[in-house]
Structure formats: structure tokens, C-alpha cells
Design a protein around this motif. Structure first.
Motif, PDB file in Angstrom:
ATOM      1  N   PRO A 191      59.072 -13.143  67.581  1.00 35.09           N
ATOM      2  CA  PRO A 191      60.239 -12.073  67.281  1.00 35.09           C
ATOM      3  C   PRO A 191      59.688 -10.688  67.121  1.00 35.09           C
ATOM      4  O   PRO A 191      58.657 -10.621  66.963  1.00 35.09           O
ATOM      5  N   VAL A 192      60.881  -9.912  67.233  1.00 30.92           N
ATOM      6  CA  VAL A 192      60.605  -8.501  67.363  1.00 30.92           C
ATOM      7  C   VAL A 192      61.778  -7.973  66.598  1.00 30.92           C
ATOM      8  O   VAL A 192      62.759  -8.349  66.997  1.00 30.92           O
ATOM      9  N   GLU A 193      61.682  -7.231  65.657  1.00 29.65           N
ATOM     10  CA  GLU A 193      62.799  -6.658  64.894  1.00 29.65           C
ATOM     11  C   GLU A 193      63.829  -5.867  65.606  1.00 29.65           C
ATOM     12  O   GLU A 193      63.095  -5.132  66.297  1.00 29.65           O
ATOM     13  N   THR A 194      65.012  -6.052  65.617  1.00 29.43           N
ATOM     14  CA  THR A 194      66.023  -5.555  66.357  1.00 29.43           C
ATOM     15  C   THR A 194      65.966  -4.072  66.470  1.00 29.43           C
ATOM     16  O   THR A 194      66.184  -3.351  67.571  1.00 29.43           O
ATOM     17  N   THR A 195      65.739  -3.293  65.281  1.00 28.38           N
ATOM     18  CA  THR A 195      65.937  -2.015  65.083  1.00 28.38           C
ATOM     19  C   THR A 195      64.649  -1.248  65.737  1.00 28.38           C
ATOM     20  O   THR A 195      64.453   0.084  65.800  1.00 28.38           O
ATOM     21  N   ARG A 196      63.486  -2.065  66.244  1.00 31.31           N
ATOM     22  CA  ARG A 196      62.538  -1.463  66.672  1.00 31.31           C
ATOM     23  C   ARG A 196      62.322  -1.053  68.268  1.00 31.31           C
ATOM     24  O   ARG A 196      62.935  -2.004  68.865  1.00 31.31           O
ATOM     25  N   HIS A 197      61.633  -0.089  68.782  1.00 28.13           N
ATOM     26  CA  HIS A 197      61.440  -0.177  70.245  1.00 28.13           C
ATOM     27  C   HIS A 197      60.297  -0.971  70.366  1.00 28.13           C
ATOM     28  O   HIS A 197      59.309  -1.067  69.458  1.00 28.13           O
ATOM     29  N   ALA A 198      60.042  -1.499  71.797  1.00 30.10           N
ATOM     30  CA  ALA A 198      58.934  -2.549  72.036  1.00 30.10           C
ATOM     31  C   ALA A 198      58.710  -2.529  73.233  1.00 30.10           C
ATOM     32  O   ALA A 198      59.266  -2.377  74.292  1.00 30.10           O
ATOM     33  N   PHE A 199      57.187  -2.745  73.659  1.00 29.72           N
ATOM     34  CA  PHE A 199      56.703  -2.979  74.687  1.00 29.72           C
ATOM     35  C   PHE A 199      55.617  -3.841  74.759  1.00 29.72           C
ATOM     36  O   PHE A 199      54.986  -4.097  73.653  1.00 29.72           O
ATOM     37  N   ALA A 200      55.408  -4.729  76.074  1.00 27.03           N
ATOM     38  CA  ALA A 200      54.026  -5.216  76.445  1.00 27.03           C
ATOM     39  C   ALA A 200      53.175  -4.737  77.273  1.00 27.03           C
ATOM     40  O   ALA A 200      53.863  -4.168  78.340  1.00 27.03           O
ATOM     41  N   TYR A 201      52.033  -4.745  77.315  1.00 31.57           N
ATOM     42  CA  TYR A 201      51.272  -4.430  78.247  1.00 31.57           C
ATOM     43  C   TYR A 201      50.199  -5.522  78.943  1.00 31.57           C
ATOM     44  O   TYR A 201      49.540  -5.857  77.800  1.00 31.57           O
ATOM     45  N   VAL A 202      50.501  -5.974  79.937  1.00 31.58           N
ATOM     46  CA  VAL A 202      49.602  -7.279  80.269  1.00 31.58           C
ATOM     47  C   VAL A 202      48.178  -6.752  81.057  1.00 31.58           C
ATOM     48  O   VAL A 202      48.195  -5.717  81.830  1.00 31.58           O
ATOM     49  N   PHE A 203      47.320  -7.429  80.466  1.00 26.23           N
ATOM     50  CA  PHE A 203      46.004  -7.038  80.867  1.00 26.23           C
ATOM     51  C   PHE A 203      44.944  -8.139  81.442  1.00 26.23           C
ATOM     52  O   PHE A 203      43.925  -8.137  81.711  1.00 26.23           O
ATOM     53  N   ALA A 204      45.727  -9.352  81.554  1.00 28.26           N
ATOM     54  CA  ALA A 204      45.044 -10.523  81.968  1.00 28.26           C
ATOM     55  C   ALA A 204      46.096 -11.368  82.432  1.00 28.26           C
ATOM     56  O   ALA A 204      47.060 -11.649  81.757  1.00 28.26           O
TER      57      ALA A 204
END
Length: 309
Positions: A191-204
């Protein structure tokens, strides 16, 4: 529930910072509007001591918060408000520069010469740009760890997630910062709150982040991804910027996947930024560098030191 589509997939780029530290930058020093309230993410991963031991000698910051998360080796810290210490694997250092702080960060490798960690910069709103500096150091055992029924493992650095709250508090951007591990072949919704900006950073490992507008009911790509845009594959050192929605869905690859998932409420304020100082106007920026030259940058008597442990 609506899955956040992948807005952009970015490979982190090699760069050199400090006194010659070789690292990779996922984003920063450009137009960071889509990442607001975050400004920069660096991945300092290296197994050649000559490429990182020179470190980040004494330098100023104003107007931001820096978040350092260490996975291997140690980082020794010192600052102008009297804090000294070292963060080790699993530890977090959260520094609110506020009105101004001068500090240094010196990485040390482990017994095999490996150093790995991340530094994230979060912007401060105009109302808090000149707040007293503050420093929080969180040791690994203090960070909540949650394992879901399917084996998905989460370390909760900051914010609220799955009914628990991270140990770092009083952060202006109210971020959620988690370290996520998903087992091979598993699909996981986060889950990620709708009003937020979000990113993922893959490191493995690697995986695919879904682009669907509705939850997917099938476990593998070969069965079909419904009538949606194909998923975006992300591997080591890949940054995934998400569009709006209230959940992120990832399908782990054959080796599983581990990534940072970070979200925050956008400030939507003007940014005047040069090097380690981030203000709202060019006049404020010029004033900060003038104060550095005159030796009046630090606000003596107005600093806030972290309580002794």
C-alpha cells in the motif's frame, strides 16, 4: 484498489562526490518535481577502498534533511552541534540541517573492504528551512522488521506501514521509507497513500512492477497481464518512479527482489538549489553562501542536539 502505473524507469548513473567517492546517483541535481519532497538518492556501493575512503570531509547543509542507511561497512559522522558516532550495517542516520549545519561523513569498509549504503535528501518546507538543526541516530535493533505470511520481509526505517511505525520521528515530509525483500516468483502488493509521490530503488535481484489499473488475478506473466501496459522489468540499480494510485505491485524474479520503497507528501514549493544548500529563492541561496564566506552561517545558541544515549 488501484495499482500505481510505472511513470519512468531509470538506471542510476556513476558519479563522484565528496573528496572522490565513487557512487551511483538514482536522481538529483535536476528537475526533481516528480520526486517532491525528495531531492536526491545516492547509492554508495563499492568494494574498492581507494574509491571511497577519502569520504565526505567537512561541508555545510541548509534547508534539507539527509537520511543515511548503511548495509555494509560503517560511516563515521561528526557535526558542528557536537554529535559524533558511527553507523553500522542496518543503522540509520537522520540529520535535519535546518538553518545550517557543518558535518563530515567518512565511510569505512568491512573486513572484505565492502561499503554499501544509501543517502536520501528530503526537502524542508519554507516554514522550516531555518529550524534548529537536529540529529537522530537509529541502531539496527530499533528498526521494526515485519515478515508477512508469504515471506515478504520489510524493514521500516520511517513512517507507518502494516500497522507498525518506524523509530525516526518529527520529519517534515512525513515520509514512509521501507526496505522490502520479496521471495523468488512471488507477487506482492504494497500500500502507498494516493496523495504521495513514490519511487522504488532496486538493489538486489530483479522483478517486474505492474502497470495495471486493477489488481491482477494471475500469478505469472505467461498467463497474461489482462488488458494493460506490459509490466516494467527492473533489476539491480534501477529506479522506478510511480504515477498515482494506492498500491504498488511487484512480481519478483527468479532470485527474488530487494528494493527501497519511499513515499512522501509533495511540498509544491519553489526550489532554489546549489550544491548542499536548498532554499526557496535565489536571494535566500545567495544569502546562505554569503554567510558561509563571512563565517556567520551557523546560528549559535539555536541548535538542537540529540539526547545522549
Amino acid at each position: 484498489m488501484s495499482i500505481r502505473p510505472v511513470k519512468r524507469l531509470i538506471r542510476s548513473k556513476p558519479t563522484t562526490e565528496g573528496a572522490g567517492v565513487h557512487l551511483r546517483r538514482a536522481f538529483g541535481f535536476g528537475n526533481t518535481t516528480e520526486f517532491d519532497p525528495f531531492l536526491l538518492l545516492d547509492d554508495f556501493r563499492n568494494d574498492v577502498p581507494e574509491d571511497y575512503l577519502a569520504g565526505f570531509p567537512w561541508h555545510p547543509h541548509r534547508g534539507i534533511e539527509t537520511i543515511t542507511y548503511v548495509l555494509a561497512g560503517t560511516v563515521e559522522h561528526g557535526d558542528s552541534i557536537g554529535n559524533r558516532g558511527a553507523i553500522s550495517p542496518g543503522d540509520v542516520q537522520w540529520m535535519t540541517a535546518g538553518s545550517g549545519i557543518i558535518h563530515q561523513e567518512m565511510p569505512k569498509g568491512d573486513d572484505a573492504g565492502r561499503m554499501h549504503g544509501f543517502q536520501l535528501w528530503a526537502n524542508l518546507p519554507a516554514s522550516l528551512k531555518m529550524t534548529p538543526p537536529r540529529y537522530q541516530e537509529v541502531k539496527s535493533p530499533e528498526i521494526p522488521e515485519i515478515t508477512d505470511d508469504d515471506g515478504t520481509h520489510v524493514r521500516l526505517v520511517c513512517g507507518s506501514f502494516w500497522g507498525k511505525r518506524g523509530p525516526v520521528d518529527g520529519i517534515a515530509a512525513d515520509p514512509v521509507y521501507i526496505d522490502v525483500s520479496v521471495a523468488p516468483g512471488r507477487r506482492k502488493s504494497l500500500p502507498v497513500e494516493t496523495t504521495r509521490h513514490a519511487f522504488a530503488y532496486v538493489f538486489a535481484g530483479s522483478g517486474k512492477f505492474c502497470n495495471a489499473s486493477e489488481p491482477l488475478s494471475v500469478p505469472t506473466e505467461s498467463v497474461g497481464w489482462l488488458d494493460t501496459t506490459p509490466p516494467s522489468a527492473a533489476d539491480n540499480r534501477s529506479l522506478v518512479l510511480f504515477d498515482r494510485g494506492d498500491e504498488v505491485v511487484v512480481q519478483a524474479g527468479d532470485e527474488g527482489i530487494r528494493f527501497l520503497l519511499v513515499s512522501g507528501k509533495p511540498l509544491e514549493e519553489p526550489v532554489a538549489w546549489y550544491g548542499p544548500i536548498v532554499m526557496n529563492t535565489q536571494d535566500q541561496l545567495r544569502q546562505a553562501f554569503t554567510e558561509l564566506e563571512k563565517g556567520t552561517f551557523l546560528r549559535e545558541g539555536k541548535t538542537k542536539k540529540a539526547p545522549a544515549e
